[in-house]
Motif scaffolding. Structure first.
Motif, PDB file in Angstrom:
ATOM      1  N   VAL A  54       0.853  -1.185   0.000  1.00 46.43           N
ATOM      2  CA  VAL A  54       0.000   0.000   0.000  1.00 46.43           C
ATOM      3  C   VAL A  54       0.888   1.234   0.000  1.00 46.43           C
ATOM      4  O   VAL A  54       1.756   1.378   0.867  1.00 46.43           O
ATOM      5  N   VAL A  55       0.678   2.123  -0.963  1.00 52.25           N
ATOM      6  CA  VAL A  55       1.414   3.377  -1.030  1.00 52.25           C
ATOM      7  C   VAL A  55       0.791   4.322  -0.011  1.00 52.25           C
ATOM      8  O   VAL A  55      -0.397   4.595  -0.054  1.00 52.25           O
ATOM      9  N   LEU A  56       1.607   4.810   0.918  1.00 51.38           N
ATOM     10  CA  LEU A  56       1.123   5.724   1.951  1.00 51.38           C
ATOM     11  C   LEU A  56       1.256   7.178   1.524  1.00 51.38           C
ATOM     12  O   LEU A  56       0.413   8.009   1.846  1.00 51.38           O
ATOM     13  N   ASP A  57       2.340   7.506   0.847  1.00 50.63           N
ATOM     14  CA  ASP A  57       2.513   8.843   0.278  1.00 50.63           C
ATOM     15  C   ASP A  57       3.495   8.747  -0.873  1.00 50.63           C
ATOM     16  O   ASP A  57       4.261   7.800  -0.971  1.00 50.63           O
ATOM     17  N   GLN A  58       3.439   9.737  -1.771  1.00 49.17           N
ATOM     18  CA  GLN A  58       4.321   9.709  -2.931  1.00 49.17           C
ATOM     19  C   GLN A  58       4.449  11.090  -3.542  1.00 49.17           C
ATOM     20  O   GLN A  58       3.671  11.995  -3.245  1.00 49.17           O
ATOM     21  N   ASN A  59       5.464  11.226  -4.402  1.00 52.66           N
ATOM     22  CA  ASN A  59       5.624  12.390  -5.264  1.00 52.66           C
ATOM     23  C   ASN A  59       6.155  11.882  -6.593  1.00 52.66           C
ATOM     24  O   ASN A  59       6.197  10.676  -6.828  1.00 52.66           O
ATOM     25  N   ALA A  60       6.563  12.767  -7.473  1.00 61.99           N
ATOM     26  CA  ALA A  60       7.022  12.349  -8.793  1.00 61.99           C
ATOM     27  C   ALA A  60       8.324  11.553  -8.727  1.00 61.99           C
ATOM     28  O   ALA A  60       8.624  10.787  -9.642  1.00 61.99           O
ATOM     29  N   ASN A  61       9.096  11.701  -7.637  1.00 67.92           N
ATOM     30  CA  ASN A  61      10.399  11.051  -7.540  1.00 67.92           C
ATOM     31  C   ASN A  61      10.426   9.763  -6.735  1.00 67.92           C
ATOM     32  O   ASN A  61      11.383   9.004  -6.812  1.00 67.92           O
ATOM     33  N   PRO A  89      11.063   1.229 -13.198  1.00 64.85           N
ATOM     34  CA  PRO A  89      12.104   0.755 -12.273  1.00 64.85           C
ATOM     35  C   PRO A  89      12.173   1.644 -11.038  1.00 64.85           C
ATOM     36  O   PRO A  89      11.894   2.845 -11.097  1.00 64.85           O
ATOM     37  N   ALA A  90      12.544   1.029  -9.919  1.00 70.32           N
ATOM     38  CA  ALA A  90      12.682   1.758  -8.659  1.00 70.32           C
ATOM     39  C   ALA A  90      13.783   1.117  -7.831  1.00 70.32           C
ATOM     40  O   ALA A  90      14.136  -0.046  -8.031  1.00 70.32           O
ATOM     41  N   VAL A  91      14.320   1.889  -6.896  1.00 69.12           N
ATOM     42  CA  VAL A  91      15.333   1.396  -5.962  1.00 69.12           C
ATOM     43  C   VAL A  91      14.939   1.788  -4.543  1.00 69.12           C
ATOM     44  O   VAL A  91      14.301   2.813  -4.330  1.00 69.12           O
ATOM     45  N   ILE A  92      15.331   0.963  -3.577  1.00 65.02           N
ATOM     46  CA  ILE A  92      15.041   1.258  -2.177  1.00 65.02           C
ATOM     47  C   ILE A  92      16.057   2.273  -1.662  1.00 65.02           C
ATOM     48  O   ILE A  92      17.261   2.109  -1.845  1.00 65.02           O
ATOM     49  N   ARG A  93      15.553   3.315  -1.004  1.00 65.64           N
ATOM     50  CA  ARG A  93      16.415   4.332  -0.379  1.00 65.64           C
ATOM     51  C   ARG A  93      16.514   4.114   1.119  1.00 65.64           C
ATOM     52  O   ARG A  93      17.496   4.503   1.731  1.00 65.64           O
ATOM     53  N   TRP A  94      15.474   3.544   1.743  1.00 66.48           N
ATOM     54  CA  TRP A  94      15.491   3.201   3.156  1.00 66.48           C
ATOM     55  C   TRP A  94      14.465   2.106   3.386  1.00 66.48           C
ATOM     56  O   TRP A  94      13.583   1.890   2.578  1.00 66.48           O
ATOM     57  N   ARG A  95      14.617   1.374   4.491  1.00 67.31           N
ATOM     58  CA  ARG A  95      13.647   0.339   4.830  1.00 67.31           C
ATOM     59  C   ARG A  95      13.521   0.206   6.335  1.00 67.31           C
ATOM     60  O   ARG A  95      14.457   0.455   7.071  1.00 67.31           O
ATOM     61  N   SER A  96      12.316  -0.173   6.773  1.00 66.56           N
ATOM     62  CA  SER A  96      12.053  -0.508   8.167  1.00 66.56           C
ATOM     63  C   SER A  96      11.485  -1.929   8.149  1.00 66.56           C
ATOM     64  O   SER A  96      11.552  -2.605   7.124  1.00 66.56           O
ATOM     65  N   LEU A  97      10.895  -2.367   9.237  1.00 65.53           N
ATOM     66  CA  LEU A  97      10.354  -3.729   9.262  1.00 65.53           C
ATOM     67  C   LEU A  97       9.160  -3.909   8.340  1.00 65.53           C
ATOM     68  O   LEU A  97       8.933  -4.995   7.814  1.00 65.53           O
ATOM     69  N   THR A  98       8.354  -2.868   8.134  1.00 66.94           N
ATOM     70  CA  THR A  98       7.147  -3.012   7.315  1.00 66.94           C
ATOM     71  C   THR A  98       7.020  -1.981   6.204  1.00 66.94           C
ATOM     72  O   THR A  98       6.066  -2.030   5.433  1.00 66.94           O
ATOM     73  N   GLU A  99       7.942  -1.031   6.095  1.00 64.48           N
ATOM     74  CA  GLU A  99       7.844   0.009   5.076  1.00 64.48           C
ATOM     75  C   GLU A  99       9.164   0.178   4.346  1.00 64.48           C
ATOM     76  O   GLU A  99      10.227  -0.109   4.892  1.00 64.48           O
ATOM     77  N   ILE A 100       9.056   0.661   3.105  1.00 57.64           N
ATOM     78  CA  ILE A 100      10.237   1.026   2.338  1.00 57.64           C
ATOM     79  C   ILE A 100      10.015   2.404   1.733  1.00 57.64           C
ATOM     80  O   ILE A 100       8.888   2.800   1.445  1.00 57.64           O
ATOM     81  N   GLY A 101      11.101   3.117   1.561  1.00 56.79           N
ATOM     82  CA  GLY A 101      11.096   4.364   0.803  1.00 56.79           C
ATOM     83  C   GLY A 101      11.784   4.073  -0.517  1.00 56.79           C
ATOM     84  O   GLY A 101      12.894   3.530  -0.539  1.00 56.79           O
ATOM     85  N   VAL A 102      11.108   4.364  -1.622  1.00 51.41           N
ATOM     86  CA  VAL A 102      11.666   4.043  -2.929  1.00 51.41           C
ATOM     87  C   VAL A 102      11.853   5.311  -3.751  1.00 51.41           C
ATOM     88  O   VAL A 102      11.140   6.296  -3.579  1.00 51.41           O
ATOM     89  N   ALA A 103      12.845   5.270  -4.622  1.00 52.14           N
ATOM     90  CA  ALA A 103      13.076   6.335  -5.599  1.00 52.14           C
ATOM     91  C   ALA A 103      12.792   5.736  -6.965  1.00 52.14           C
ATOM     92  O   ALA A 103      13.276   4.658  -7.297  1.00 52.14           O
ATOM     93  N   PHE A 104      11.979   6.441  -7.747  1.00 52.78           N
ATOM     94  CA  PHE A 104      11.696   6.010  -9.106  1.00 52.78           C
ATOM     95  C   PHE A 104      12.867   6.391  -9.991  1.00 52.78           C
ATOM     96  O   PHE A 104      13.467   7.446  -9.828  1.00 52.78           O
ATOM     97  N   GLU A 105      13.199   5.512 -10.927  1.00 51.82           N
ATOM     98  CA  GLU A 105      14.305   5.816 -11.845  1.00 51.82           C
ATOM     99  C   GLU A 105      13.774   6.208 -13.189  1.00 51.82           C
ATOM    100  O   GLU A 105      12.684   5.980 -13.552  1.00 51.82           O
TER     101      GLU A 105
END
Length: 105
Positions: A54-61, A89-105
């Motif tokens: 589930v996406v909790l928040d996002q922007n263009a990046n 494509p996307a890459v993980i920038r940070w992770r916790s036990l249940t969430e990840i922060g991703v950057a779109f490429e």
């Protein structure tokens, strides 16, 4: 803390809360994120593996995505967001036990 439970989500180091003497970290993103509750599908291993989140928040990046368990998610993958007509494509920038922060490429 031998017979006490550690509070959920807090990190302990040397008998005290790690980072307790530091101020709350400032926002590091170049662009803020908007709240967005929609589904996301992550694909990797040439489409052989898929995970729903589930996406909790996002922007263009990038985006913040919640899962039940993220241990199997690799550092790079493809993502399809609900309401979008493309997989990117996307890459993980940070992770916790249940969430990840991703950057779109």
């Amino acid at each position: 803390m031998s017979d006490m439970k550690r509070p959920v989500g807090e990190r302990w180091a040397g008998g005290k809360l790690a980072g307790a003497d530091r101020p709350f970290p400032s926002e590091r993103r170049a662009a803020g994120r908007e709240d967005a509750t929609r589904h996301a599908r992550l694909f990797w291993n040439h489409g052989g593996c898929m995970l729903l989140g589930v996406v909790l928040d996002q922007n263009a990046n990038g985006a913040r995505i919640r899962f039940g368990d993220i241990c199997a998610v690799p550092g790079a993958f493809y993502i399809e967001l609900e309401g979008s007509d493309r997989v990117r494509p996307a890459v993980i920038r940070w992770r916790s036990l249940t969430e990840i922060g991703v950057a779109f490429e």
